[in-house]
Design an enzyme around this catalytic site. Structure first.
Site, mmCIF file in Angstrom:
data_model
loop_
_atom_site.group_PDB
_atom_site.id
_atom_site.type_symbol
_atom_site.label_atom_id
_atom_site.label_comp_id
_atom_site.label_asym_id
_atom_site.label_seq_id
_atom_site.Cartn_x
_atom_site.Cartn_y
_atom_site.Cartn_z
ATOM 1 N N VAL A 15 0.911 -1.257 -0.189
ATOM 2 C CA VAL A 15 0.084 -0.033 0.074
ATOM 3 C C VAL A 15 0.919 1.159 -0.056
ATOM 4 O O VAL A 15 2.114 1.142 0.438
ATOM 5 C CB VAL A 15 -0.806 0.252 1.372
ATOM 6 C CG1 VAL A 15 -2.136 -1.137 1.185
ATOM 7 C CG2 VAL A 15 -0.063 0.120 2.433
ATOM 8 N N GLU A 16 0.306 2.552 -0.209
ATOM 9 C CA GLU A 16 1.009 3.732 -0.286
ATOM 10 C C GLU A 16 0.384 4.322 0.911
ATOM 11 O O GLU A 16 1.387 5.427 1.327
ATOM 12 C CB GLU A 16 0.959 4.430 -1.797
ATOM 13 C CG GLU A 16 -0.591 4.716 -1.948
ATOM 14 C CD GLU A 16 -0.471 5.536 -3.559
ATOM 15 O OE1 GLU A 16 -1.220 6.044 -3.677
ATOM 16 O OE2 GLU A 16 0.531 5.048 -4.379
ATOM 17 N N THR A 17 -0.543 4.325 1.524
ATOM 18 C CA THR A 17 -1.187 5.023 2.492
ATOM 19 C C THR A 17 -1.458 4.337 3.745
ATOM 20 O O THR A 17 -2.050 3.271 3.568
ATOM 21 C CB THR A 17 -2.309 5.946 2.065
ATOM 22 O OG1 THR A 17 -1.546 6.913 1.046
ATOM 23 C CG2 THR A 17 -2.974 6.893 3.277
ATOM 24 N N ARG A 26 2.381 7.579 3.103
ATOM 25 C CA ARG A 26 1.504 8.820 3.550
ATOM 26 C C ARG A 26 0.606 8.126 4.606
ATOM 27 O O ARG A 26 0.141 7.196 4.735
ATOM 28 C CB ARG A 26 0.461 9.094 2.421
ATOM 29 C CG ARG A 26 -0.350 10.227 2.749
ATOM 30 C CD ARG A 26 -1.355 10.766 1.930
ATOM 31 N NE ARG A 26 -0.941 11.323 0.773
ATOM 32 C CZ ARG A 26 -0.827 10.701 -0.527
ATOM 33 N NH1 ARG A 26 -1.234 9.404 -0.585
ATOM 34 N NH2 ARG A 26 -0.463 11.255 -1.555
ATOM 35 N N GLN A 67 -5.087 1.326 -2.402
ATOM 36 C CA GLN A 67 -3.509 1.626 -2.085
ATOM 37 C C GLN A 67 -3.539 1.974 -0.659
ATOM 38 O O GLN A 67 -2.364 2.455 -0.140
ATOM 39 C CB GLN A 67 -3.087 2.739 -2.959
ATOM 40 C CG GLN A 67 -2.663 1.971 -4.627
ATOM 41 C CD GLN A 67 -1.683 0.966 -4.413
ATOM 42 O OE1 GLN A 67 -0.464 1.380 -3.714
ATOM 43 N NE2 GLN A 67 -1.706 -0.047 -5.028
#
Ligand code: PLP
Ligand code: CA
Length: 302
Positions: A21-23, A55, A242
């Site tokens: 994931v990015e967040t 993030r 994400q």
């Protein structure tokens, strides 16, 4: 995974989840802190995630504070979190009214605490009510009725320790008698943990009073409603697949993540035990569960 699907897996490889994931959206109470006490290993965990370029976003259903007031709380606890990363249900109420272009010449009646007033003010909305109505008694007009402001176009209800019959009647009059008046709930948490010693009646109890008298369902802006998820996905330009939603409560946090199409991780550092998660009465299964977020630092691939 959808509610009622595969039983949650015990988190074993944190790196794989982090890389997928990015967040990360973190619920606050039960994940970051418990009441006023920081949960062990949180600063190091957040630092590690930031160093990996993730993030971080913080979403709380507790409407008693504004984002600015939460910013101070994070700072007091020694956490490096920006106000822009915090989404409290007090803010969600103001952001929702903005999203529907709620007229600036209409007013909002607030059954709730200071955080809601501060966020409405910042957004430029006129409001009345709040904690100061906690001292008010109903004054009957000749003919035995209570007056209310016909310009109220929305009643916002959140957790309120200054709750009384005046507020119930005032909010009820606005919703029942002002054409089109909205009934907005910051959240419907049944109970909260104001202290660790016991469970305390939550924002859902105040919302329930107004539901009882108006027979109207509220529009919920906090978790598990998708309002804040849509808001922050748009604000940050994130795809929800994400995102990993991390929370301690099944019917708010985990459902919020699932409603939004995120990956979900339940932590056992708050209100949910592994027995509750695995009980046949529970149909909400996160993708993963673990004891607390600092497990991210130790759970490596075998
Ligand atoms: N509402 C109130 C009044 C609370 O005190 C709490 C937790 O302390 C919550 C809601 C839930 O907050 P969160 O969404 O951060 O778990
Ligand atoms: Ca929580």
């Amino acid at each position: 995974a959808a509610a009622g699907a595969v039983p949650a897996a015990k988190l074993e490889n944190a790196d794989a989840l982090i890389d997928s994931v990015e967040t990360f959206i973190f619920d606050c109470d039960g994940v970051i802190w418990k009441g006023d006490k920081l949960i062990d290993g949180v600063p190091e965990t957040l630092d590690m995630l930031r160093s990996k370029g993730k993030r971080l976003v913080f979403v709380t259903n507790n409407s008693t504070k504004s984002r600015k007031q939460y910013g101070k709380k994070f700072e007091t606890l020694g956490l490096n979190v920006n106000e822009e990363e915090i989404f409290a249900s007090s803010f969600a109420a103001a952001a929702y009214l903005q999203s529907i272009d709620f007229p600036k010449d209409k007013k909002v009646y607030v059954i709730g605490e200071d955080g809601i007033l501060k966020e409405l003010e910042l957004a430029g909305f006129q409001y009345l009510g709040g904690p100061s109505d906690g001292d008010k008694k109903i004054e009957l007009k000749p003919g035995f009725y209570m007056e209310h402001d016909k310009d109220v176009g929305a009643v916002v209800v959140g957790f309120d320790r200054y709750f009384n019959y005046y507020k119930v009647q005032y909010g009820t009059l606005c919703i029942r008698e002002n054409p089109g008046c909205l009934f907005i709930a910051t959240n419907r948490d049944a109970v909260t943990h104001l202290t660790d010693a016991q469970e305390w009646a939550g924002g859902g109890s105040m919302v329930g009073a107004i539901l009882g008298s108006t027979k109207q369902e509220p529009l919920v802006v906090g978790k598990p409603s998708t309002f804040m998820m849509d808001y922050l996905a748009k604000k940050f330009g994130i795809t929800t697949s994400q995102i990993c939603m991390v929370g301690d409560r099944l019917d708010t946090d985990i459902l919020f993540g699932q409603n939004g199409g995120c990956k979900t991780l339940l932590v056992l550092s708050g209100v949910t035990s592994v027995q509750m998660l695995q009980s046949p009465d529970n149909s909400i299964q996160p993708d993963f569960y673990t004891n607390q977020i600092s497990d991210f630092l130790t759970l490596k691939a075998a």
